[in-house]
Design an enzyme around this catalytic site. Structure first.
Site, PDB file in Angstrom:
ATOM      1  N   GLY A  53       0.829  -1.194   0.000  1.00 50.56           N
ATOM      2  CA  GLY A  53       0.000   0.000   0.000  1.00 50.56           C
ATOM      3  C   GLY A  53       0.863   1.242   0.000  1.00 50.56           C
ATOM      4  CB  SER A  54       0.539   4.578  -1.482  1.00 49.30           C
ATOM      5  OG  SER A  54       0.889   4.104  -2.765  1.00 49.30           O
ATOM      6  N   GLY A  55       1.534   5.273   1.289  1.00 50.76           N
ATOM      7  CA  GLY A  55       1.421   5.888   2.604  1.00 50.76           C
ATOM      8  C   GLY A  55       2.581   5.526   3.516  1.00 50.76           C
ATOM      9  CG  HIS A  56       3.592   2.024   4.161  1.00 54.02           C
ATOM     10  ND1 HIS A  56       2.978   2.238   5.371  1.00 54.02           N
ATOM     11  CD2 HIS A  56       2.855   1.084   3.513  1.00 54.02           C
ATOM     12  CE1 HIS A  56       1.918   1.442   5.456  1.00 54.02           C
ATOM     13  NE2 HIS A  56       1.814   0.753   4.341  1.00 54.02           N
ATOM     14  CG  ASP A 109       0.732  -6.321   1.307  1.00 52.15           C
ATOM     15  OD1 ASP A 109      -0.186  -6.018   2.091  1.00 52.15           O
ATOM     16  OD2 ASP A 109       1.463  -5.472   0.757  1.00 52.15           O
ATOM     17  CG  HIS A 218      -1.197  -0.855   7.245  1.00 56.09           C
ATOM     18  ND1 HIS A 218      -0.294  -1.799   7.657  1.00 56.09           N
ATOM     19  CD2 HIS A 218      -1.079  -0.755   5.904  1.00 56.09           C
ATOM     20  CE1 HIS A 218       0.335  -2.264   6.584  1.00 56.09           C
ATOM     21  NE2 HIS A 218      -0.117  -1.650   5.513  1.00 56.09           N
TER      22      HIS A 218
END
Ligand SMILES: Nc1ncnc2c1ncn2[C@@H]1O[C@H](COP(=O)(O)OP(=O)(O)O)[C@@H](O)[C@H]1O
Ligand SMILES: Nc1ncnc2c1ncn2[C@@H]1O[C@H](COP(=O)(O)OP(=O)(O)O)[C@@H](O)[C@H]1O
Ligand SMILES: [Mg+2]
Ligand SMILES: [Mg+2]
Ligand SMILES: [Mg+2]
Ligand SMILES: [Mg+2]
Lengths: 330, 215, 330, 215
Positions: A53-56, A109, A218
């Site tokens: 996921g993005s945001g990391h 994932d 998350h």
């Protein structure tokens, strides 16, 4: 919710546009959402692909480049990418020596990378996968989703990347990656939750003196809520959790990682205490990273990741790397 | 039930998912990562688009298209799980133009089997399975007792809603919520909630198709 | 106020402890509060010294190393260091070719560096000083304190550092430093204020849709308050302010800098818009930085700094650098 | 006034600065960077320490030690400015053991001159100068009119307080506050406020020394 975005739906693609114009060394395919090395695949070299996921950020696209990843697949914010991306990436980076998928252990994932790996096999691309699950905050058991993959992902990508760059074959690169994961543990603390663009409000609320211990990346709440304390005390709690799970000794690689909204000066205060804790256990900080490497949007807090080094791992860690977020030796 | 009913079903899911997006996201924020609403909205927007682009001839083809689209567009845990479910259900239906309640039941059973093959969740793990399994049992039961389609689907929907609510006291053993351990107790599982939405949508679609057409 | 610290008074020294254990390449003198290269001064090389209040990390200590600074003097949080530190630093790094003080234009920094320079002269150390004042948000005039030194400091330290490493004499290094400053402009935006440990509360309050335009790096309010808008609109306002002051064209070096609590994904969204704005003006992003380089504790927001490159400046920017926060070419 | 009175003065500044730290910081937060209180507290803690370590023999020596200590320990704008002020005042006093109001006035004038040489601020720029200048004028005036030490110092303190308050409507032209332009209007300047504290402290110290000693 104030965020530097154009719209909730365009965050990821807009950020990819920025990534492309900031880093000529990267090829950014916004259509299929794959970030790979502009130089393309190298014949005979194992291709390393990761994603999530993005945001990391900077994980994973910030680690694409010489000596580390060949490609990254950014999903929507906190949502694992889809098989199509992973297949496109594998196809793009395959130099004939096969592809290694580096997968953080989250159901989403894992499932998507599994589907992708099956389809790659059908298309004749040799794919191996390694799971990263270093977060000691999660009590593991056969009947649960298992431990989360967090900070150790950076170590796995760097060290396996060096092995691949050095010409190791797929099974060997996978072996090294698994060894790094086996020797690494992490634990995270949140001083405040993060706010996803989609939800617009913090994923949880913390009082003026409350913190969350054992958080993931998350925005999920942690293992327990506790009251804020001094850096030394806090670090002791974090390091005890790690030491309990994996006794600390010898030369270690340590990362004190900011969750996205933590001032660097505070991370250095934390690092000072981590170093003291380690020497108290007779371990030695041989290598280290201090900064934002595996973030959780605008979460305030930090995580500590420790890897028990071997001579081989140290040599591979020191090997040249040239990516947007990690660079030395060239 | 013909292809039109299934198309209606998917349209109804798309509508309710958008309507309930906030709630699904809030449920996921409590014990997950606050994206379940956005994930399903994105997925069924893509599904609606896909169905517009090529109109599948049979219920089976339609469900297979729904499944592959969800797998391609959603990501996360729910993408492959719901995607596989629709895909397997579609395969089970083959090319038959008309689907009986019994065939529907078998198709949904195949879908659930797909979810469990992938995710290895059993009932009580606090997942979508806790809404789907009782719903399918209710459907099968109603069919066995010779209930009409209408009652059978109503029974399935109510069982799904009850199953979703029943996840509240559960301790999660699968998915993100499992990271919370005991702290996962006291919250409804977002995937179970969305599964209940889907079965309710099936009722609505079927009912709508029953209504006498004008003209 | 939740902060990862042991006590309000020990923040800076604790962080210096962490800096020391994280970076073997640095010599950290906590007594006299000077951070210098472990390798010591190089005979015949001009010594580069900078410093300023803490809370802007990685500035300045994070830029000490080969190809950049020789020493940094960290003051208390947001408080310029004292002359003693600057004199100790100058003495420590003087390789016989003199020392350049790189000073951000704030009354406190200017006065303390002036006093230090006088005392160095008395002690026979040749010292030149260069002022950095790139912030276009401040209306300059003879009767005011003048413009603030912000993002351009990184450019000045890197490029002057390369010149010094290359063996240039003090007047030449000073000339290059002044040229970089003269060709650079910055503008900053805050989505939220920062909280200093000493005060414990935000330096100003912003509503759910309010932002501050033209902020500095010390938590001071900006030139004006405005309402939040999309990234593209916001960037247009920022870039217009820069372009108005220094017409943008040709090859430029751009930094999109996070203020300390801004997620990297948002900085990339901003960078995408900055790049589009520049190409709209016929300028080309030749070199760039995206990340946290000149921060303001836990402030949310960003600043953009643009430098009009020349062949010489591009060459010096590309020269090898090896510091905790900026590294390439070795 | 002998060395003891000046020692008392510094002690009194140390006390009031600690007592007023919050307020000074709040004023600095509004138009500066929220550190003025911490800066002066740190500075006068060091000064108190320095005076304990070596007890200066004369008022001049004492003020010079205060000045050099502030320059060495405070940093920021106020460190060099106040430091230079005390240093210059101390130099003006030379080694005289007893200081008359007239000598004090001249010393403070020398101090103010030092501040203005360094900072180039004039009255009306919204700085410490706006408290110090009127205070010194009042002191000089009172002395000229043959007022007693007590009234003279009172006059100086009141003028300083009034001068500090008078900075509220001013638009800052020096220091950090100048970055705010028009937005600096409506706030009291922290340095002017601390300067007023210092002159008030002088009164208190002198008054205390007047009181008949027991025994
Ligand atoms: N192993 C599993 N088996 C069945 N369902 C699962 C499993 N893991 C997660 N789920 C379902 O997926 C839902 C979460 O979906 P979503 O939020 O879209 O994906 P993610 O958890 O990757 O963010 C959970 O509420 C749960 O019902
Ligand atoms: N050029 C100047 N001349 C006189 N006084 C000044 C000047 N610049 C700043 N000051 C004084 O210094 C005060 C701020 O001191 P302080 O907050 O300790 O330092 P800094 O501004 O560096 O944080 C201001 O309120 C003002 O009174
Ligand atoms: Mg997710
Ligand atoms: Mg989710
Ligand atoms: Mg200051
Ligand atoms: Mg200040």
């Amino acid at each position: 919710m104030k965020k530097l975005i154009n719209s909730v739906d365009s965050v990821v693609t807009d950020a990819l546009r920025g990534l492309a114009s900031a880093h000529p060394g990267l090829r950014v395919d916004r259509e299929s959402r794959v970030v790979s090395r502009a130089s393309g695949p190298r014949a005979g070299k194992v291709g390393l692909v990761s994603g999530g996921g993005s945001g990391h950020e900077p994980l994973h696209a910030g680690f694409v480049g010489h000596g580390m990843l060949d490609a990254a697949c950014p999903g929507e914010i906190f949502t694992s990418p889809v098989p199509d991306q992973m297949i496109t990436a594998a196809t793009a980076v395959n130099g004939g020596a096969g592809v290694l998928y580096i997968v953080k252990n989250y159901t989403g994932d894992v499932l998507n990378f599994e589907l992708a790996a099956e389809l790659c096999a059908d298309e004749g691309i040799e794919v191996a996968s390694v799971l990263v699950d270093d977060d000691v905050a999660v009590r593991d058991s056969l009947h649960t989703a298992g431990r989360r993959g967090t900070g150790a992902t950076v170590f796995v990508e760097k060290i396996a990347g060096a092995a691949a760059e050095g010409g190791a074959a797929l099974p060997e690169v996978a072996r090294v990656a698994e060894e790094v994961n086996a020797r690494s543990r992490s634990f995270g603390v949140a001083l405040s939750a993060c706010t996803t663009p989609a939800s617009g409000r913090p994923t949880f609320e913390l009082g003026e003196t409350e913190i969350e211990l054992g958080i993931g990346i998350h925005g999920e709440p942690g293992r327990s809520r506790a009251t804020m304390r001094g850096a030394r005390e806090l670090v002791t709690a974090v390091m005890d959790a790690i030491h309990e799970d994996m006794p600390l000794s010898g030369d270690v690689l340590v990362m004190v990682n900011g969750m996205g909204a933590t001032p660097l000066i505070e991370l250095y205060v934390v690092f000072a205490e981590v170093a003291e804790y380690l020497s108290g256990k007779g371990a030695r900080v041989a290598r280290s990273l201090v900064g934002d490497y595996v973030t959780s949007l605008d979460m305030r807090g930090f995580s500590v990741t420790v890897c028990l080094l071997s001579e081989e791992l140290t040599r591979l860690w020191d090997a040249p790397v040239e990516t947007p977020a990690l660079r030395w030796g060239r | 039930m013909n292809t039109a009913v299934f198309a209606r079903w998917v349209g109804e899911i798309d509508r309710t998912v958008r309507a309930e997006k906030e709630r699904l996201t809030r449920l996921d924020a409590a014990i997950g990562d606050a994206d379940h609403g956005a994930n399903l909205e994105r997925g069924f927007r893509a599904v609606t688009q896909a169905l517009a682009d090529d109109e599948p001839a049979t219920p089976g083809a339609l469900l297979r298209l729904v499944g592959s689209t969800l797998i391609r567009k959603v990501g996360g845990a729910s993408g492959p799980l719901y995607g596989t479910a629709f895909l397997e259900a579609g395969k089970a239906l083959g090319e038959t133009p008309q689907v009986s309640v019994t065939e529907l039941t078998r198709a949904l059973e195949a879908g659930l089997a797909g979810i469990q093959r992938l995710g290895a969740a059993v009932e009580g793990d606090k997942t979508m399975v806790d809404a789907l399994a009782p719903a399918i049992r209710a459907l099968a039961g109603a069919a066995r007792e010779g209930a009409g389609r209408r009652e059978a689907l109503d029974a399935a929907a109510s069982a799904a809603v009850a199953g979703a609510e029943a996840t509240i006291p559960m301790l999660a053993r699968k998915g993100r919520a499992s990271y919370l351990g005991p702290r996962s107790v006291g919250h409804e599982d977002p995937g179970a909630a969305s599964a209940a939405l889907m079965l309710t949508a099936l009722c609505t679609a079927a009912a709508a198709s029953d209504e006498p057409r004008e003209g």
